[in-house]
Write an enzyme that holds these catalytic residues in place. Structure first.
Site, PDB file in Angstrom:
ATOM      1  N   GLU A 328       0.940  -1.144   0.099  1.00  0.00           N
ATOM      2  CA  GLU A 328      -0.003   0.058   0.013  1.00  0.00           C
ATOM      3  C   GLU A 328       0.969   1.465   0.020  1.00  0.00           C
ATOM      4  O   GLU A 328       0.601   2.107  -0.671  1.00  0.00           O
ATOM      5  CB  GLU A 328      -0.894   0.037   1.154  1.00  0.00           C
ATOM      6  CG  GLU A 328      -2.015   1.022   1.328  1.00  0.00           C
ATOM      7  CD  GLU A 328      -1.417   2.387   1.747  1.00  0.00           C
ATOM      8  OE1 GLU A 328      -2.009   3.866   1.575  1.00  0.00           O
ATOM      9  OE2 GLU A 328      -0.483   2.466   2.437  1.00  0.00           O
ATOM     10  N   GLU A 329       1.833   1.095   0.808  1.00  0.00           N
ATOM     11  CA  GLU A 329       2.616   2.377   0.897  1.00  0.00           C
ATOM     12  C   GLU A 329       3.399   2.879  -0.255  1.00  0.00           C
ATOM     13  O   GLU A 329       3.567   4.263  -0.497  1.00  0.00           O
ATOM     14  CB  GLU A 329       3.894   2.288   2.252  1.00  0.00           C
ATOM     15  CG  GLU A 329       3.036   1.769   3.536  1.00  0.00           C
ATOM     16  CD  GLU A 329       2.346   3.171   3.974  1.00  0.00           C
ATOM     17  OE1 GLU A 329       2.361   4.224   3.484  1.00  0.00           O
ATOM     18  OE2 GLU A 329       2.213   3.140   5.225  1.00  0.00           O
TER      19      GLU A 329
HETATM   20 ZN   LIG Z   1      -1.267   2.861   6.011  1.00  0.00          ZN
END
Ligand SMILES: [Zn+2]
Length: 470
Positions: A328-329
């Protein structure tokens, strides 16, 4: 023997009747009790944070987190547990960054910085130049190349302290970090320093993703975050003398993509197995702390949702999946891959809930859905009142579940109290000790309760909405 069998049969019938007679209030009570007295989320987080540590995509930590969470899901007796392959970017920080302000030759003050995720390194001996401070891109544009060329651009717009929802304050600032380098490059800047996205004054730099807008590698400039205290110091020193210089050295590197995985577990639905409900968080984290709040908390809460359903004696009608998304990051590859595969397989995802706002006391949820579904949610509000869950608003959900959006489904995000989140977000103090056991468990229970209600009543059928209680 016959008598014993009859007694057993009667007991079974009674217990089934009992469960069916349970009100939603009773079921929620059981769920919260299970989480607070018999929850697993805190123990899982302890392992993830203290035995594995940070989990940046492509790192050994990320790999071990995949193995560990898969093993733990295997132990829960779910109907299916599997790994979904996804290629992820691999960026490494290298040795620790070093920076100082030089007020005159030989007179220096060290400051705390960290490279932004995805940034290039400085030259091996570091980079030293004059600094131009701006608050936003309008100021940058007004200064133009004549004032910026050959210098370091210092973005110093603080998060807005009067916003109660700190995510709004973050949203109002984060373009400096994400887009700052790409904008500064247009005017010939040779480096970028960004004030950390942090409402507190302290010495910790906060990393996070940034972009070069696909510019060729030779045009990319190194970008770093500076702690809030040191941002104030730099700003003050610049006001006294605009000719001071800033030195920084960082050693980060973008490597080739590597193989990784989303981790998925499923309880197959008893009545509508082809309707899927997802609950998830992201397994990767930044590398400075151990990612306990972002998003270890969301990972273990999501895992516990499936366990709490089982422990509370709930047999879901729909298929409930826990999805631990990778990357996600700095790429969102896991979220995109999950939605892509779901689409290919024609899986009908009616609901998805993400926990990615920290493991703090839950306040409620934000919903991305149509009005009919939202009204259905509002009718459940009284059920949550005993647990001090009151925030039910329309808005965003979560980055990883976002790609699952359709016109009719419901996407939701758990909304914990946000006041302390950005003290820790993407910084070295995002660690296990910053997470409170009960707050984490209340979050897991709150998520389980919402999943239970959506599974029981279905998504969106107005006629089926639970009766409003006072
Ligand atoms: Zn997060």
């Amino acid at each position: 023997m016959k008598i014993l069998k009859s007694i057993l049969l009667v007991l079974t019938i009674i217990s089934t009747l009992n469960f069916n007679a349970q009100t939603d209030e009773d079921v929620l009570k059981t769920i919260y009790k299970q989480s607070l007295t018999n929850g697993k989320s805190y123990a899982w987080l302890n392992h993830l944070s203290n035995q594995i540590g940070s989990r940046l995509s492509g790192s050994l930590g990320a790999e071990r987190a995949v193995e560990y969470t898969k093993e733990e899901l295997d132990k829960l007796g779910l109907d299916k547990v599997w790994l979904q392959p996804v290629m992820v970017p691999k960026w490494v920080r290298g040795s620790k960054e070093y920076a100082y302000i030089e007020s005159e030759p030989g007179k220096t003050t060290n400051v705390n910085i960290c490279a932004l995720g995805g940034s290039v390194a400085t030259p091996a001996l570091g980079l030293k130049a004059e600094v131009v401070e701006v608050k936003n891109f309008e100021e940058l544009n007004a200064l133009g190349a004549e004032n910026i060329e050959g210098k370091i651009v210092f973005y110093n717009r603080p998060m807005q302290a009067d916003l109660v929802n700190t995510f709004e304050a973050y949203g109002g600032c984060v373009n400096q970090r994400y887009q700052g380098a790409a904008e500064a490059i247009k005017y010939g800047a040779i480096g970028v320093i960004v004030r950390s996205m942090n409402l507190r004054m302290d010495d910790l730099p906060h990393t996070g993703s940034m972009t070069y807008d696909n510019l060729p590698v030779d045009r990319r400039i190194p970008s770093a975050a500076i702690s809030t205290n040191d941002a104030e110091l730099l700003s003050t020193m610049l006001k006294l003398n605009k000719n001071i210089k800033f030195y920084f050295k960082q050693n980060c590197k973008q490597l080739n993509d590597v193989q990784s995985y989303n981790v998925i577990g499923e309880i197959t639905g008893s009545e509508y197995p082809n309707e899927y409900m997802v609950v998830g968080g992201h397994l990767d984290s930044w590398d400075l702390g151990d990612g306990s709040h972002d998003d270890g908390a969301g990972v273990v809460q999501s895992m516990d949702v499936l366990r709490l359903l089982k422990e509370s004696g709930i047999t879901p009608k729909r298929s409930i999946r826990v999805v631990l998304f990778m990357n996600e990051e700095n790429g969102l590859r896991g979220g995109r891959k999950y939605a892509e595969v779901a689409k290919q397989k024609g899986e009908n995802h009616v609901f998805a809930l993400e926990s990615d706002s920290g493991g703090f006391t839950p306040r409620g949820f934000s919903f991305d859905c149509n009005d009919a579904a939202f009204n259905q949610v509002l009718s459940w509000q009284p059920l949550f009142k005993p647990y001090l869950i009151h925030y039910f608003e329309k808005g965003g959900s979560g980055a990883d579940v976002g790609p699952l959006k359709t016109e009719t489904n419901v996407l939701a995000g758990l909304r914990p109290d946000s006041q302390r989140y950005f003290d820790h977000h993407h910084a070295s103090n995002d660690t296990f000790d910053a997470v409170n056991k009960r707050e984490l468990e209340l979050g897991a229970a709150t998520m389980t309760a919402l999943v239970y209600l959506f599974d029981k009543y279905g998504v969106n059928p107005i006629a089926n909405a639970a009766p409003i209680k006072d």
